[in-house]
Scaffold this active site. Structure first.
Site, PDB file in Angstrom:
ATOM      1  N   VAL A  91       4.053  44.506   5.983  1.00 25.43           N
ATOM      2  CA  VAL A  91       3.597  45.352   5.099  1.00 25.43           C
ATOM      3  C   VAL A  91       4.331  45.819   3.932  1.00 25.43           C
ATOM      4  O   VAL A  91       3.607  45.915   2.758  1.00 25.43           O
ATOM      5  CB  VAL A  91       2.804  46.487   6.195  1.00 25.43           C
ATOM      6  N   ALA A  92       5.663  46.088   4.208  1.00 22.85           N
ATOM      7  CA  ALA A  92       6.339  46.365   3.057  1.00 22.85           C
ATOM      8  C   ALA A  92       6.448  45.282   1.819  1.00 22.85           C
ATOM      9  O   ALA A  92       6.492  45.562   0.710  1.00 22.85           O
ATOM     10  CB  ALA A  92       7.653  46.748   3.582  1.00 22.85           C
ATOM     11  N   ILE A 124       4.127  43.293   1.091  1.00 23.88           N
ATOM     12  CA  ILE A 124       2.681  43.004   0.208  1.00 23.88           C
ATOM     13  C   ILE A 124       2.770  43.964  -1.161  1.00 23.88           C
ATOM     14  O   ILE A 124       2.890  45.083  -0.922  1.00 23.88           O
ATOM     15  CB  ILE A 124       1.733  43.417   0.930  1.00 23.88           C
ATOM     16  N   GLU A 159       1.031  46.115  -3.127  1.00 24.78           N
ATOM     17  CA  GLU A 159      -0.069  46.695  -3.260  1.00 24.78           C
ATOM     18  C   GLU A 159      -0.414  47.377  -4.584  1.00 24.78           C
ATOM     19  O   GLU A 159      -1.564  47.724  -4.736  1.00 24.78           O
ATOM     20  CB  GLU A 159      -0.267  47.923  -1.937  1.00 24.78           C
ATOM     21  N   ASP A 169     -18.910  23.389 -34.813  1.00 24.06           N
ATOM     22  CA  ASP A 169     -19.212  22.025 -35.301  1.00 24.06           C
ATOM     23  C   ASP A 169     -18.893  22.218 -36.712  1.00 24.06           C
ATOM     24  O   ASP A 169     -18.872  21.408 -37.589  1.00 24.06           O
ATOM     25  CB  ASP A 169     -20.871  21.891 -35.081  1.00 24.06           C
TER      26      ASP A 169
END
Length: 435
Positions: free
Chosen positions: A296-297, A299, A301, A343
């Protein structure tokens, strides 16, 4: 949508597809509409029931709840939600869970607000862009909303008008139409009424047709409506866009790759930590909590929040330059563009001209020269001119002619006063034979 389009196609008549090849008397017989009087109210009602409204089909806006849910269809967001769930139920770290959920919800709210604001602005622009049309009906000339047009309506066009539907020209007096939206040709195209003998002629070759959404820059014309709504050339483009495959932006693809890479690495590290702890004699429950906390740490966020804030700043910057961005990730796509194919240079110009030099008082002078209002030079520039002033004071017409009127206005020439004092009694338009 597909079935509806097939049904619309089945209602088309042969004369709608071959209008540019037919002689005018033949076309009028097929369309059953007299030029002198136009359609009757009964005919209009029947054709509205058969062909529907002269409007493009638009995808129904999703609700705010649907927009909110759509914001969570991102791999990084899913990972963060999983991390919040693990923090709350496995490690009981509710502080981390609340912070992660707060970041995710704020990210979704910002995305919903941006998309809703963009849709409102687009709807407002569509309403403003809905042109009026002057038609002959029941023997009279009426001004109606363009969505009320039906195939067979006799429409009167003049400089400054937006063409409200696809039409075959019946009369054309020095008519020029700007068709850049369809053909990419920035120079107004000369139109005439002669039938086109070429089989399957392209849009640019159909000189006797005018198309929905293009602009009349010069001259006058009478035309009969041949196609409306989704049957128009613009409608065909709208249909292709509606069924185009949706792809992710470069930023979204990069974030997905980053999210997957981080997930694999974090899970691997957590697994190694768990196994090493067990080998060193630690309790399974303790090592499980340590591994989950580590995952968790690890990741990030804050990443979705940071990217959303940066994209929001980009959206605001685009809005200041009068560019609408419907979804936040779309801002980054333009920034990631490496090559723009065009073009010719004319496609990228403003289609505006300015008088820079004036031959006045026997010599060539800069445009800053002061010319008296009563001088015939300014009067000839303005009166031999088809440029119109719209309700907002904007000049509408051929770019060369609008440049002349703008020069006279810059010289403080009394435009409306002279137009009233010297009304037009006859017109000899420029053409190649008269020169």
């Amino acid at each position: 949508m597909k079935d509806q389009n097939m049904e619309q196609k089945s209602t088309r008549k042969v004369w709608q597809d071959k209008a540019y090849q037919m002689e005018i008397p033949e076309l009028l017989r097929a369309v059953e509409s007299p030029v002198e009087t136009g359609l009757s109210s009964v005919d209009v009602a029947k054709r509205q029931a058969e062909y529907g409204s002269n409007a493009l089909e638009v995808e129904k806006h999703s609700s705010l709840l649907e927009k909110f849910i759509e914001q969570f269809k991102d791999f990084m967001i899913i990972i963060l939600l999983a991390a919040a769930a693990v923090s709350l139920f496995a490690s009981h770290e509710w502080h981390d869970a609340v912070i992660i959920l707060l970041v995710v919800v704020l990210n979704a709210i910002m995305g919903v607000i941006q998309e809703a604001k963009a849709e409102e602005a687009i709807d407002a622009l569509k309403e403003m862009a809905s042109p009026d049309a002057r038609v002959r009906r029941n023997g009279n000339v009426e001004t109606i909303k363009s969505h009320e047009l039906v195939p067979g309506d006799i429409v009167l066009l003049e400089a400054g008008d937006i063409v409200p539907a696809d039409m075959r020209l019946l009369e054309a007096n020095s008519l020029k139409v700007e068709e850049a939206a369809l053909t990419g040709e920035s120079v107004p195209v000369d139109k005439d009424i002669a039938p086109i003998t070429l089989e399957d002629a392209g849009i640019g070759d159909r000189k006797n047709m005018v198309y929905s959404g293009t602009n009349v820059t010069y001259g006058r014309a009478v035309a009969v409506v041949t196609a409306i709504g989704m049957d128009t050339e613009v409608g065909h483009i709208a249909n292709m866009l509606a069924h185009a495959e949706k792809t992710k932006t470069p930023l979204q693809r990069d974030q997905d790759r980053l999210g997957k890479s981080l997930t694999i690495m974090i899970l691997a590290i957590a697994a190694v930590t768990f196994v090493v702890g067990l080998l060193r004699g630690r309790a399974i429950t303790d090592m499980l909590l340590v591994s989950i906390s580590l995952a968790v740490a690890a990741i990030p966020e804050g990443l979705p929040a940071i990217s959303t804030i940066i994209l929001s700043l980009g959206t605001r910057s685009m809005a200041e330059r009068k560019a609408l961005v419907r979804t936040l990730p779309a801002v980054e796509t333009l920034g990631g563009t490496q090559v723009i194919c065009s073009d010719k240079t004319g496609t990228l110009t403003l289609n505006q001209m300015t008088i820079e030099k004036v031959y006045f008082d026997g010599k060539l002078q800069d445009r800053s020269v002061e010319i008296p209002a009563e001088n015939p030079l300014l009067r000839s520039l303005v009166l031999a001119n088809d440029t119109k002033l719209d309700a907002e004071g904007k000049l509408i017409g051929d770019p060369t002619e609008t440049a002349m009127v703008q020069f006279a206005l810059d010289q403080h020439f009394p435009l409306q006063e002279n137009e009233s004092k010297y009304p037009r009694v006859q017109e000899l338009p420029f053409d190649s034979s008269r020169k």
